[in-house]
Design an enzyme around this catalytic site. Sequence first.
Site, PDB file in Angstrom:
ATOM      1  N   LYS A   1      71.300  44.104  45.870  1.00 25.44           N
ATOM      2  CA  LYS A   1      70.924  45.175  46.394  1.00 25.44           C
ATOM      3  C   LYS A   1      71.884  44.657  47.858  1.00 25.44           C
ATOM      4  O   LYS A   1      71.599  43.702  48.706  1.00 25.44           O
ATOM      5  CB  LYS A   1      69.479  45.219  46.983  1.00 25.44           C
ATOM      6  CG  LYS A   1      69.011  46.309  48.242  1.00 25.44           C
ATOM      7  CD  LYS A   1      68.506  45.852  48.833  1.00 25.44           C
ATOM      8  CE  LYS A   1      68.427  45.812  50.262  1.00 25.44           C
ATOM      9  NZ  LYS A   1      69.494  46.366  51.275  1.00 25.44           N
TER      10      LYS A   1
ATOM     11  N   GLY B   1      70.289  50.406  48.600  1.00 27.42           N
ATOM     12  CA  GLY B   1      68.929  50.694  48.761  1.00 27.42           C
ATOM     13  C   GLY B   1      68.623  50.415  50.329  1.00 27.42           C
ATOM     14  O   GLY B   1      68.862  49.170  50.547  1.00 27.42           O
TER      15      GLY B   1
ATOM     16  N   VAL C   1      63.967  49.310  47.871  1.00 21.78           N
ATOM     17  CA  VAL C   1      65.388  48.489  46.892  1.00 21.78           C
ATOM     18  C   VAL C   1      64.261  46.700  46.819  1.00 21.78           C
ATOM     19  O   VAL C   1      64.432  45.644  45.646  1.00 21.78           O
ATOM     20  CB  VAL C   1      66.364  48.876  46.027  1.00 21.78           C
ATOM     21  CG1 VAL C   1      67.085  48.200  45.808  1.00 21.78           C
ATOM     22  CG2 VAL C   1      66.846  50.316  46.299  1.00 21.78           C
TER      23      VAL C   1
ATOM     24  N   GLU D   1      68.943  32.178  52.481  1.00 23.77           N
ATOM     25  CA  GLU D   1      70.391  31.970  53.707  1.00 23.77           C
ATOM     26  C   GLU D   1      69.461  32.603  55.052  1.00 23.77           C
ATOM     27  O   GLU D   1      70.074  33.830  55.215  1.00 23.77           O
ATOM     28  CB  GLU D   1      71.332  32.073  53.517  1.00 23.77           C
ATOM     29  CG  GLU D   1      71.356  30.731  52.335  1.00 23.77           C
ATOM     30  CD  GLU D   1      71.645  29.594  52.730  1.00 23.77           C
ATOM     31  OE1 GLU D   1      71.099  28.768  53.327  1.00 23.77           O
ATOM     32  OE2 GLU D   1      72.075  29.077  51.281  1.00 23.77           O
TER      33      GLU D   1
ATOM     34  N   CYS E   1      76.221  33.599  61.382  1.00 23.18           N
ATOM     35  CA  CYS E   1      74.468  32.686  61.427  1.00 23.18           C
ATOM     36  C   CYS E   1      75.060  31.515  61.273  1.00 23.18           C
ATOM     37  O   CYS E   1      74.439  31.040  62.093  1.00 23.18           O
ATOM     38  CB  CYS E   1      73.977  32.988  59.976  1.00 23.18           C
ATOM     39  SG  CYS E   1      75.713  31.883  58.997  1.00 23.18           S
TER      40      CYS E   1
ATOM     41  N   GLU F   1      68.581  34.017  68.271  1.00 24.14           N
ATOM     42  CA  GLU F   1      69.609  33.893  67.803  1.00 24.14           C
ATOM     43  C   GLU F   1      70.277  35.645  68.233  1.00 24.14           C
ATOM     44  O   GLU F   1      68.895  37.217  68.724  1.00 24.14           O
ATOM     45  CB  GLU F   1      69.434  34.004  66.335  1.00 24.14           C
ATOM     46  CG  GLU F   1      70.801  34.612  65.566  1.00 24.14           C
ATOM     47  CD  GLU F   1      70.833  35.182  63.745  1.00 24.14           C
ATOM     48  OE1 GLU F   1      69.829  35.137  63.594  1.00 24.14           O
ATOM     49  OE2 GLU F   1      71.316  34.234  63.206  1.00 24.14           O
TER      50      GLU F   1
HETATM   51  P1  NAD Z   1      68.261  41.688  57.864  1.00 26.84           P
HETATM   52  O1  NAD Z   1      67.159  40.816  57.384  1.00 26.84           O
HETATM   53  O2  NAD Z   1      67.963  42.295  58.727  1.00 26.84           O
HETATM   54  O3  NAD Z   1      68.634  42.119  56.351  1.00 26.84           O
HETATM   55  C1  NAD Z   1      69.293  41.758  55.492  1.00 26.84           C
HETATM   56  C2  NAD Z   1      68.669  41.994  54.014  1.00 26.84           C
HETATM   57  O4  NAD Z   1      68.237  42.095  53.883  1.00 26.84           O
HETATM   58  C3  NAD Z   1      70.244  43.915  53.586  1.00 26.84           C
HETATM   59  O5  NAD Z   1      70.064  44.237  52.786  1.00 26.84           O
HETATM   60  C4  NAD Z   1      68.050  44.847  54.195  1.00 26.84           C
HETATM   61  O6  NAD Z   1      68.383  45.893  53.984  1.00 26.84           O
HETATM   62  C5  NAD Z   1      67.915  43.770  53.541  1.00 26.84           C
HETATM   63  N1  NAD Z   1      66.097  44.030  53.450  1.00 26.84           N
HETATM   64  C6  NAD Z   1      65.574  43.966  54.556  1.00 26.84           C
HETATM   65  N2  NAD Z   1      64.184  44.321  55.070  1.00 26.84           N
HETATM   66  C7  NAD Z   1      63.879  43.719  53.663  1.00 26.84           C
HETATM   67  C8  NAD Z   1      62.732  43.689  52.961  1.00 26.84           C
HETATM   68  N3  NAD Z   1      61.382  44.051  53.390  1.00 26.84           N
HETATM   69  N4  NAD Z   1      62.209  42.964  51.077  1.00 26.84           N
HETATM   70  C9  NAD Z   1      63.700  42.925  50.843  1.00 26.84           C
HETATM   71  N5  NAD Z   1      64.680  42.931  51.564  1.00 26.84           N
HETATM   72  C10 NAD Z   1      65.004  43.492  52.993  1.00 26.84           C
HETATM   73  O7  NAD Z   1      69.798  40.898  58.605  1.00 26.84           O
HETATM   74  P2  NAD Z   1      71.269  41.599  58.120  1.00 26.84           P
HETATM   75  O8  NAD Z   1      70.384  42.439  59.686  1.00 26.84           O
HETATM   76  O9  NAD Z   1      71.840  42.648  57.738  1.00 26.84           O
HETATM   77  O10 NAD Z   1      71.838  40.608  58.744  1.00 26.84           O
HETATM   78  C11 NAD Z   1      72.265  40.009  59.825  1.00 26.84           C
HETATM   79  C12 NAD Z   1      71.194  38.584  59.512  1.00 26.84           C
HETATM   80  O11 NAD Z   1      71.288  37.570  58.425  1.00 26.84           O
HETATM   81  C13 NAD Z   1      71.216  37.769  60.830  1.00 26.84           C
HETATM   82  O12 NAD Z   1      70.177  36.934  61.462  1.00 26.84           O
HETATM   83  C14 NAD Z   1      71.880  36.099  59.975  1.00 26.84           C
HETATM   84  O13 NAD Z   1      71.851  34.790  61.014  1.00 26.84           O
HETATM   85  C15 NAD Z   1      71.396  35.737  58.591  1.00 26.84           C
HETATM   86  N6  NAD Z   1      72.719  35.497  58.307  1.00 26.84           N
HETATM   87  C16 NAD Z   1      72.775  34.407  57.834  1.00 26.84           C
HETATM   88  C17 NAD Z   1      73.379  33.901  56.699  1.00 26.84           C
HETATM   89  C18 NAD Z   1      73.532  32.488  56.196  1.00 26.84           C
HETATM   90  O14 NAD Z   1      74.202  32.031  55.345  1.00 26.84           O
HETATM   91  N7  NAD Z   1      72.202  31.845  56.317  1.00 26.84           N
HETATM   92  C19 NAD Z   1      74.479  34.732  56.488  1.00 26.84           C
HETATM   93  C20 NAD Z   1      74.649  35.825  56.979  1.00 26.84           C
HETATM   94  C21 NAD Z   1      74.018  36.616  57.946  1.00 26.84           C
END
Ligand code: NAD
Length: 471
Positions: A169, A200, A205, A244, A278, A378
């Site tokens: 996803k 999605g 999803v 992560e 991140c 963050e």
């Molecule tokens: P997010 O957590 O909002 O979304 C990440 C993914 O999770 C997206 O595909 C989203 O659609 C999905 N998602 C959202 N709600 C969900 C749920 N309830 N159940 C399952 N999936 C769900 O994060 P973002 O805004 O896309 O990305 C930024 C964040 O990602 C920052 O906090 C950053 O630090 C972190 N990040 C971490 C790493 C790492 O390797 N540690 C790398 C890149 C980004």
Amino acid sequence: MHHIDHVYINGAFVTPHGEELFELFNPATGQSIGQVRLADELDAKGAIAAAKQAFPEFSRSTKSLRVTHLRHMHAAIQSVEDELTEAIIEEYGAPISRARWMAKHAAGVLEDAAVVLEEYTFSRRIGIAEVVMQPLGVAGLITPWNSNAGFICGKLAAALAAGCTAVIKPSEMSALQTAIVTRALHKAGLPPGVFNIVTGRGETVGVVLSSHPDIAKVSFTGSTAIGKSILGSGAQTLKRVTLELGGKSPVLILEDADLSAAVPMAIQAGFMNSGQACIAGTRILVPEQRLAEVETLMIEELAKVRAGDPRDPDTSVGPMVSLKQWERVQRYIQLGIEEGAHLVVGGPGLPEGIKAGWFVRPTVFSRVTNQMTIAREEIFGPVLSIITYANEEEAISIANDTPYGLQAYILSSDPARARKLASRIDAGRVLINTLAHEPRAPFGGFKQSGIGREYGTFGLEAFLEPKSILS
Ligand code: NAD
């Protein structure tokens, strides 16, 4: 205008059951660039069923066949590197050199996994037992928007190397990259159902993937808040999880550091991926007696940092991915001012000369305390905090005084001293005088930066379960 209206299930491009149209934007202009039709719960379940059906045969496939698959996938992604670079610029706004690196990285992780798999032994003897490493089952792979293509390929490479099948996803905000990657991977000719890609929403999803009984493993990259909710929904079926998550990485500048090299490196560590990383080094820890020098150098060096058109090769900071993200970063800049931090460079609003797009002024605060909100949370944008320390003990204590523990940086002219300090920092990676990446070494976080590790042998084993056979 782009119209993306297919998902990839069981080796075929199909129209999703979901009907919601999600708007895609170019963050450098703030203008709509098209729409993606989103998958829903039913599509997610169809994808899981396909992956489940493909699992028995794929899990028993030979190592050499899987190495061949990974190499075909590598070649397929390599062949679309230019197209992918273009999509990363258009829908994400990464500066061109970064976008090129990201597209190369998406191909590179597949070759890296092939090498790891070639060298890996799935069986070892421990006492009278033969310990075999068995693939976990169907993996749910969830990616964020800040490196969508790279995370799709990296997570998929590890899952398939292990013999798992997968449902991916991707971030709904990265549909252009996903479409290119999906078309390329389809051409790699893997058996139907081995991987499925359903764009999605997370709350539909994503939730199905993290709660469905036929998903054995979830590998998620994203925010700490969503990571915790995934851990919760996976608990009912005791899913294996790799999370992560976020970071608030310290950059320790030791008093022996050559500041003319350390300050530019700290800026690069902080502003990488336009601050939407991140692993960004967002807390710069400076000996108090060298603060004035650091502030002066920051002003000089920041004058060279260009925020603007991602297609201009001189740009190092692109736009924020969305209006929401832009507003979030603005709120933190305002908070920093209200909390009494000293604004060295930058501030609220758009960079000079820019009238449209979700651009932020690269911002550095100094005289920040580690208890201020801008030092604890963050921000995920180009906003850095300089914090002073009196001695080495205090530096270590500030570095570790955070809920996160993803990465840390130490800048010093004494490698032995830096190495000693590295052993006292609670972070999954410590970089000494470098910003290099080692794809064979484990990557992941301590504390609330995550659970588990990706890359290399550690990343492969995250999709395997040990089984002891005694005879
Ligand atoms: P997010 O957590 O909002 O979304 C990440 C993914 O999770 C997206 O595909 C989203 O659609 C999905 N998602 C959202 N709600 C969900 C749920 N309830 N159940 C399952 N999936 C769900 O994060 P973002 O805004 O896309 O990305 C930024 C964040 O990602 C920052 O906090 C950053 O630090 C972190 N990040 C971490 C790493 C790492 O390797 N540690 C790398 C890149 C980004």
